[in-house]
Design a protein around this motif. Structure first.
Motif, mmCIF file in Angstrom:
data_model
loop_
_atom_site.group_PDB
_atom_site.id
_atom_site.type_symbol
_atom_site.label_atom_id
_atom_site.label_comp_id
_atom_site.label_asym_id
_atom_site.label_seq_id
_atom_site.Cartn_x
_atom_site.Cartn_y
_atom_site.Cartn_z
ATOM 1 N N LEU A 1 0.812 -1.221 0.000
ATOM 2 C CA LEU A 1 0.000 0.000 0.000
ATOM 3 C C LEU A 1 0.841 1.264 0.000
ATOM 4 O O LEU A 1 0.367 2.332 -0.396
ATOM 5 N N ASN B 1 -4.820 -1.805 -4.214
ATOM 6 C CA ASN B 1 -6.130 -1.447 -3.665
ATOM 7 C C ASN B 1 -7.234 -2.282 -4.307
ATOM 8 O O ASN B 1 -8.175 -2.724 -3.641
ATOM 9 N N LEU C 1 -5.016 1.428 7.125
ATOM 10 C CA LEU C 1 -5.746 2.287 6.186
ATOM 11 C C LEU C 1 -6.091 3.636 6.816
ATOM 12 O O LEU C 1 -5.984 4.680 6.162
ATOM 13 N N LEU D 1 -4.815 7.207 5.546
ATOM 14 C CA LEU D 1 -5.856 8.158 5.157
ATOM 15 C C LEU D 1 -5.629 9.521 5.801
ATOM 16 O O LEU D 1 -5.902 10.567 5.196
ATOM 17 N N THR E 1 -0.265 11.234 1.708
ATOM 18 C CA THR E 1 -1.097 10.364 0.880
ATOM 19 C C THR E 1 -1.800 11.172 -0.196
ATOM 20 O O THR E 1 -2.388 12.219 0.083
ATOM 21 N N ASP F 1 -5.370 7.981 -3.724
ATOM 22 C CA ASP F 1 -5.181 6.891 -2.768
ATOM 23 C C ASP F 1 -6.145 7.014 -1.595
ATOM 24 O O ASP F 1 -6.674 6.014 -1.103
ATOM 25 N N LYS F 2 -6.367 8.233 -1.132
ATOM 26 C CA LYS F 2 -7.302 8.427 -0.020
ATOM 27 C C LYS F 2 -8.698 7.942 -0.391
ATOM 28 O O LYS F 2 -9.400 7.329 0.426
ATOM 29 N N PHE G 1 -8.662 4.222 -0.172
ATOM 30 C CA PHE G 1 -8.646 3.755 1.215
ATOM 31 C C PHE G 1 -10.032 3.891 1.855
ATOM 32 O O PHE G 1 -10.437 3.039 2.651
#
Length: 561
Positions: A481, A493, A518, A522, A527, A531-532, A535
């Motif tokens: 990740l 993911n 995660l 987050l 990040t 990606d957020k 997540f």
């Protein structure tokens, strides 16, 4: 009588006696002892003269080195080799950091990245090297993500949308960028900047007969251009004229060289007719003879034939032409997948040489880059997939051959029939074992391996294989990740989203602390937004009892030679 002076040690060499760049230790030691002797005899005038000559030589050598660096940068600019250009450019701009106007450097740097992003599309540069538009646009996107829009010329802000615009060469907003005058002006800006940075006057830059070492600067530019010419890569006429004039200035005044047009015509009659990429892609082939040769010829002949067929695809001047070539290959059953005696089986079988196997896998990877190519192999998935898997598994280490096999299989995994064969042949387990060593894998392998695992995990049978594997798939995905590769994180993911549909794996995720990981990622400022969002989806997936099937994701389908 002269006073006695101790001979100098290594650390006592006078500043004026230091050797110029390129001199060896013997020369430095000899000069130090000469100065020691002169000082001992109080020959101050001779010492001063010698130090002036040493300084003059050092200055001439420094100018020569800077001139060669400038020539190399201009050549890399002309040939679109951004991977070599920017490290060299940044190395020297970093050395001159405090002396350069930062806004000028930032704007030039942005324009250069813009130029290299458009290199495969621009009318004045198209076809000079093998770089693809997807690759250059991805590099430009990473540049934008790293540097943002702070302190940039406001006129540049419109270009932040460039990576997301299909066919930018047809978009009116970008029309000025696709004019030859834009490239010419940028080249002049670059040359002016380099001359200023290296403190080269027009005379220092153009009169290459001043120092013999400057011959190397011309050679450094001329050899790659000649190599490109004989490889069938178009070289701008203006660039040849520029180099021609530099060489001409180094010749005696009474030398009468042949006209440039005659030289170019001579080159054209040899290299262009034999190696032109456009011509080679259009010449019709005798496929019956090719198939026969692939069956019976020696390995050396088969290898060269396979490489030539692959070059026919890779050297296509447009995506339409590339697709047309692949269509022709498949319609003529180039690899004999519909024959009783499969040509592909002979090329990838146990008796084939490693060179033939690699050349075959390269061709297979190129063919699978198109829809028709995937149709061709999937129709014979029971034959083609196991053969490619054997090659991939038998390679020792992260070799180019294994990378090409992995890429071809990933592209085939977009089809259900190929997925079924791969799952049955335990590809999921093999991938999990491979990814355990992700720190040792190159980005190419890591990206295609995670993409292939994602496509297989979209199937129920693939998820069952992950659950039953001796490798803890959840822990492995959790470790990926935080990968530096955006695509790897995206595929990871996706794999997690699919695996969390399994109740047992969802319970296991709660035990292994996936939620905490995660949540931490987050809340991290580092990040990225995309990606957020992923997540957040995963956290909702862990909390929800209703689970939707994940969508297929396909990575960049760049054709690799």
């Amino acid at each position: 009588m002269a006073s006695v002076v101790e001979p100098p040690g290594d650390a006592s060499v006078d500043e004026g006696a230091k050797c110029v760049p390129g001199a060896d230790a013997d020369e430095e030691t000899g000069r130090a002892f000469v100065l020691w002797w002169l000082r001992g005899h109080e020959m101050s005038q001779t010492i001063a003269t010698m130090e002036r000559e040493s300084a003059r030589k050092a200055d001439a050598s420094l100018k020569s080195a800077r001139s060669k660096t400038k020539a190399e940068l201009i050549n890399l600019f002309e040939m679109g080799e951004s991977e070599k250009f920017f490290p060299l450019f940044q190395q020297h701009t970093g050395q001159q950091h405090d002396q350069r106007p930062q806004n000028q450097l930032r704007n030039l740097d942005f324009s250069l990245h813009l130029y290299f992003a458009l290199f495969p599309l621009h009318p004045s540069t198209k076809g000079r090297n093998m770089v693809g538009t997807t690759e250059t646009m991805d590099a430009f996107k990473r540049f934008l993500e790293r540097h943002g829009s702070a302190d940039l010329n406001p006129d540049f802000l419109a270009y932040f949308a460039l990576p997301y615009v299909p066919n930018p060469e047809k978009h009116p907003s970008f029309a000025p960028l696709f004019q030859d005058s834009w490239v010419t002006q940028l080249r002049r800006q670059l040359e002016s900047f380099l001359c200023d940075m290296f403190q080269l006057s027009g005379e220092d830059n153009n009169n290459m007969a001043n120092h013999l070492d400057d011959t190397e600067a011309v050679t450094a530019v001329l050899v790659p251009l000649l190599d490109a010419e004989f490889s069938g890569v178009p070289v701008p006429h203006a660039r040849l004229v520029d180099i021609y004039q530099q060489v001409k200035r180094m010749l005696p005044n009474d030398y009468n060289p042949p006209k440039l047009t005659a030289v170019r015509t001579s080159l054209g009659s040899t290299s262009r007719s034999a190696f032109s990429r456009t011509t080679a892609a259009q010449v019709p082939l005798d496929y019956r003879k090719i198939i026969g040769d692939l069956l019976v010829q020696p390995d050396s002949v088969r290898c060269q034939l396979l490489l030539a067929l692959n070059a026919r695809i890779c050297n296509a001047r447009s995506s339409e032409q590339r697709s047309a070539i692949i269509d022709t290959f498949t319609l003529n059953d180039l690899l004999g997948l519909n024959m009783k005696k499969s040509v592909l089986a002979g090329l990838l079988g146990k008796n084939a040489s490693p060179q033939v196997k690699e050349a075959t896998i390269r061709l297979m990877n190129s063919i699978t880059s198109s829809w028709a190519g995937r149709d061709y192999f999937v129709a014979a998935a029971a034959v083609a997939v196991p053969l490619a898997l054997d090659v991939m598994r038998c390679e020792k280490g992260d070799t180019r051959c294994r990378q090409q096999a992995l890429a071809a299989l990933q592209k085939l995994s977009l089809r259900r029939a190929a997925q079924s064969v791969m799952i049955e042949l335990r590809v999921v387990e093999w991938l999990l074992g491979l990814l355990q060593h992700h720190a040792t894998l190159c980005p190419y392998t890591l990206e295609y391996a995670t993409a292939l695992l994602l496509n297989l995990s979209l199937r129920k049978a693939g998820r069952e294989r992950c659950e039953a594997s001796q490798v803890d798939a959840l822990q492995l995905m959790k470790s990926l990740l935080t990968s530096d590769d955006t695509q790897v994180r995206l595929y990871t993911n996706g794999v997690l989203y699919s695996l969390l549909e399994r109740p047992r794996l969802r319970a296991r995720a709660q035990q292994t602390g996936l939620r905490d990981t995660l949540s931490r990622l987050l809340s991290s400022r580092r990040t990225e937004i995309v990606d957020k969002q992923q997540f957040e989806y995963l956290l909702r997936q862990m909390d929800s009892r209703v689970h939707n099937a994940a969508a297929k994701l396909e990575p960049r389908s760049t054709t690799h030679s």
